[in-house]
Scaffold this motif. Structure first.
Motif, mmCIF file in Angstrom:
data_model
loop_
_atom_site.group_PDB
_atom_site.id
_atom_site.type_symbol
_atom_site.label_atom_id
_atom_site.label_comp_id
_atom_site.label_asym_id
_atom_site.label_seq_id
_atom_site.Cartn_x
_atom_site.Cartn_y
_atom_site.Cartn_z
ATOM 1 N N GLU A 1 66.345 74.960 16.704
ATOM 2 C CA GLU A 1 65.437 74.232 17.585
ATOM 3 C C GLU A 1 64.951 75.139 18.709
ATOM 4 O O GLU A 1 65.638 76.074 19.115
ATOM 5 C CB GLU A 1 66.118 73.014 18.206
ATOM 6 N N TRP B 1 65.105 63.900 14.462
ATOM 7 C CA TRP B 1 65.541 64.362 15.775
ATOM 8 C C TRP B 1 66.492 63.341 16.360
ATOM 9 O O TRP B 1 66.207 62.133 16.339
ATOM 10 C CB TRP B 1 64.346 64.560 16.695
ATOM 11 N N GLN C 1 71.596 73.620 16.587
ATOM 12 C CA GLN C 1 72.459 73.782 17.756
ATOM 13 C C GLN C 1 71.950 73.006 18.962
ATOM 14 O O GLN C 1 72.693 72.827 19.933
ATOM 15 C CB GLN C 1 72.577 75.268 18.103
ATOM 16 N N GLY C 2 70.721 72.579 18.918
ATOM 17 C CA GLY C 2 70.192 71.760 19.994
ATOM 18 C C GLY C 2 69.343 72.533 20.980
ATOM 19 O O GLY C 2 69.475 73.749 21.134
ATOM 20 N N TRP D 1 72.571 70.305 10.698
ATOM 21 C CA TRP D 1 72.239 70.114 12.110
ATOM 22 C C TRP D 1 71.971 71.461 12.772
ATOM 23 O O TRP D 1 72.578 72.476 12.433
ATOM 24 C CB TRP D 1 73.407 69.452 12.842
ATOM 25 N N CYS E 1 61.500 72.738 15.190
ATOM 26 C CA CYS E 1 62.715 72.952 14.407
ATOM 27 C C CYS E 1 62.332 73.776 13.182
ATOM 28 O O CYS E 1 61.558 73.316 12.336
ATOM 29 C CB CYS E 1 63.322 71.625 13.979
ATOM 30 N N TYR F 1 68.626 67.429 19.052
ATOM 31 C CA TYR F 1 69.074 68.090 17.832
ATOM 32 C C TYR F 1 68.153 67.753 16.663
ATOM 33 O O TYR F 1 67.743 66.599 16.499
ATOM 34 C CB TYR F 1 70.492 67.651 17.471
ATOM 35 N N ARG G 1 75.391 59.876 20.643
ATOM 36 C CA ARG G 1 74.193 60.457 20.056
ATOM 37 C C ARG G 1 73.263 59.346 19.584
ATOM 38 O O ARG G 1 73.714 58.345 19.034
ATOM 39 C CB ARG G 1 74.596 61.346 18.882
#
Length: 132
Positions: free
Chosen positions: A6, A36, A124-125, A122, A22, A96, A46
């Protein structure tokens, strides 16, 4: 195996805009969806923000971002984007990107797009901070 990276997060004032990106690399098996999620500070759970079923382009949003956020997917680059307009302080979170592979039905994805536990891959954000 799929890797997700991301980018695009940052600090913005209330009412401002950001566009998150992303980048997906690797091989997804079968039709897939990208989504997302976000996690606000203070140990909050989350939350699913937006999802897109890539074979059809069907999109899904949590109620609090409808009309403000837009998710998209660029198949040639295998990129997902989240355009965020009219940002509010409550949008502050780590965002994320996630991929759910082997999604063979639009009906299935529409029912379960917000279930984070189903997503296999996923990133890492990227941090988004909205200040008033």
């Amino acid at each position: 195996q799929v890797q997700l990276v991301e980018s695009g997060g940052g600090s913005v004032q209330v009412g401002g805009s950001l566009k998150l990106s992303c980048a997906a690399s690797g091989h997804t098996y079968g039709p897939f969806a990208m989504a997302w999620f976000r996690q606000a500070p203070g140990g909050k759970a989350r939350e699913a923000v937006a999802g897109i079923y890539t074979p059809t382009g069907d999109t899904y949003y949590t109620e609090s971002v409808k009309g403000r956020f837009t998710i998209s997917h660029e198949s040639t680059k295998n990129m997902s984007y989240l355009l965020m307009n009219s940002l509010k302080p409550e949008d502050t979170a780590m965002y994320y990107c996630a991929v759910l592979s082997n999604v063979w039905s639009t009906d299935y994805y529409s029912a379960f797009w917000a279930s984070g536990s189903l997503y296999t891959y996923w990133g890492q954000g990227t941090q988004v901070a909205v200040s008033s």
